[in-house]
Design an enzyme around this catalytic site. Structure first.
Site, mmCIF file in Angstrom:
data_model
loop_
_atom_site.group_PDB
_atom_site.id
_atom_site.type_symbol
_atom_site.label_atom_id
_atom_site.label_comp_id
_atom_site.label_asym_id
_atom_site.label_seq_id
_atom_site.Cartn_x
_atom_site.Cartn_y
_atom_site.Cartn_z
ATOM 1 N N GLU A 256 -2.559 -3.458 -6.690
ATOM 2 C CA GLU A 256 -2.745 -4.876 -7.018
ATOM 3 C C GLU A 256 -4.226 -5.235 -7.037
ATOM 4 O O GLU A 256 -4.959 -4.796 -6.144
ATOM 5 C CB GLU A 256 -2.070 -5.743 -5.948
ATOM 6 C CG GLU A 256 -0.608 -5.953 -6.148
ATOM 7 C CD GLU A 256 0.038 -6.678 -4.984
ATOM 8 O OE1 GLU A 256 1.145 -6.282 -4.613
ATOM 9 O OE2 GLU A 256 -0.570 -7.608 -4.436
ATOM 10 N N ARG B 168 5.931 -3.989 -0.328
ATOM 11 C CA ARG B 168 4.576 -3.549 -0.624
ATOM 12 C C ARG B 168 4.606 -2.520 -1.738
ATOM 13 O O ARG B 168 5.500 -1.657 -1.782
ATOM 14 C CB ARG B 168 3.926 -2.917 0.614
ATOM 15 C CG ARG B 168 3.511 -3.911 1.685
ATOM 16 C CD ARG B 168 2.373 -4.821 1.203
ATOM 17 N NE ARG B 168 1.959 -5.746 2.234
ATOM 18 C CZ ARG B 168 2.431 -6.984 2.403
ATOM 19 N NH1 ARG B 168 3.349 -7.447 1.568
ATOM 20 N NH2 ARG B 168 1.977 -7.760 3.363
ATOM 21 N N HIS C 6 2.986 -11.017 -6.798
ATOM 22 C CA HIS C 6 3.005 -11.157 -5.325
ATOM 23 C C HIS C 6 3.254 -12.616 -4.916
ATOM 24 O O HIS C 6 2.441 -13.239 -4.235
ATOM 25 C CB HIS C 6 1.700 -10.629 -4.699
ATOM 26 C CG HIS C 6 1.896 -10.156 -3.294
ATOM 27 N ND1 HIS C 6 1.285 -9.031 -2.786
ATOM 28 C CD2 HIS C 6 2.630 -10.668 -2.272
ATOM 29 C CE1 HIS C 6 1.638 -8.865 -1.523
ATOM 30 N NE2 HIS C 6 2.457 -9.845 -1.179
#
Ligand code: DGY
Length: 319
Positions: free
Chosen positions: A264, A235, A283
């Site tokens: 993000e 993350r 991602h």
């Protein structure tokens, strides 16, 4: 039979499976605010990491029994608020472990061997002549020290790749010791500071929590080798991006392979500028057709079980 609000882009045959069981499937494409309007009479919600689900949604859907997140991480869901209301939250562990570990290793190799930079060179007809001191020189991976921060399922899968595939000595830091992995991979547990100082590649696999936020900050980078490469497929919030940009610019560390970002889909402009040994992907950790299909199936299995009055397969709370 229940009402299932599905915010994930499941395959048509997967949606068909839900309908085939007699459930009504609703497919809103809401802006975050208008989800409330869709969940009023919902029994189940299928959502993704990009959906923030908490008290507001739960208050608006008094009959909600299950929230199935199509991801292994679930920091986008207020799990304790769900528990208070007796709502079961599920995730999709295991099915994405190998794909995510592959991606971590892809980034590690790509940063070490400068694959994106090389690709850009060739495409721009800038083909460096072969030489012992030529441009685009990489860093050996085989036999180098691999540090795993967070030895859960994905961390262990990355460690296996390093140990069996590349003969890398494995060091790890985790909340708990893993004696089986220590035996299988000859992995050595180290305090975080020692792991950072020892590792040539550091791969991050902890969940995003208040304790892991900015675990990688200026102080952490200062402890790493100047030749080290950081890999993060976990993350974005675990890494202080400003501090990382500073560490890369000042050669405190040598490179980074990043699949996740603090804000993000916004990317720190400094990261975009850095090209040498810095590899970025949007991602994609679990993004293989097979894995994403399995993730969708697992979310569906969870929803169907709970709506049939059976235990969820992979609950993260007890409802
Ligand atoms: C997850 O499942 O948490 C991943 O980040 C999705 O790729």
């Amino acid at each position: 039979m229940g009402i299932i609000v599905c915010m994930a882009d499941l395959l048509p045959e997967q949606l068909e499976r839900l309908a085939h069981e007699g459930h009504e499937v609703r497919l809103p494409k809401p802006a975050a605010d208008s989800l409330i309007a869709f969940v009023a009479d919902a029994d189940a919600l299928i959502c993704m990491l990009t959906h923030s689900i908490g008290k507001r949604e739960f208050d608006a859907s008094p009959g909600l029994k299950v929230v199935a997140n199509v991801a292994v991480g679930y920091e986008n869901i207020d799990v304790s608020a769900a528990k208070t209301r007796g709502i079961i939250v599920t995730n999709t562990p295991d099915v994405l472990t190998e794909a995510t570990a592959d991606h971590a290793f892809a980034l590690l190799l790509a940063a070490a061997r400068r694959v994106p930079e090389a690709d850009r060179c060739v495409r721009s007809h800038d083909f460096p002549s072969w030489g012992l001191q030529q441009p685009l020189m990489g860093i050996d991976v085989g036999g180098k020290n691999l540090g795993i921060v967070g030895m859960g399922r994905i961390g262990a899968a990355v460690a296996r790749r390093g140990h069996h595939g590349f003969g890398m000595p494995i060091f790890y830091h985790s909340r708990t010791r893993k004696p089986e992995l220590e035996r299988e991979l000859h992995a050595q547990f180290l305090p975080l500071g020692e792991l950072l100082a020892t590792s040539d590649f550091v791969s991050v696999h902890v969940p995003a929590t208040s304790e892991t936020q900015h675990l990688f900050d200026a102080a952490a980078f200062a402890q790493m080798k100047p030749t080290a490469i950081l890999v993060n497929v976990a993350r974005g919030a675990i890494v202080d991006e400003g501090a990382l940009v500073h560490a890369l610019r000042n050669h405190t560390i040598a490179g980074a392979g990043l699949d996740v970002f603090e804000h993000e889909p916004l990317i720190h402009p400094g990261l975009l500028e850095l090209q040498e040994r810095v590899v970025l992907s949007p991602h994609l950790g679990s993004a293989t057709a097979e894995t994403r299909t399995r993730m969708g199936e697992m979310a569906i299995d969870n929803v169907l079980a709970v709506l049939a009055g059976l235990p969820a397969l992979t609950p993260v709370n007890s409802g």
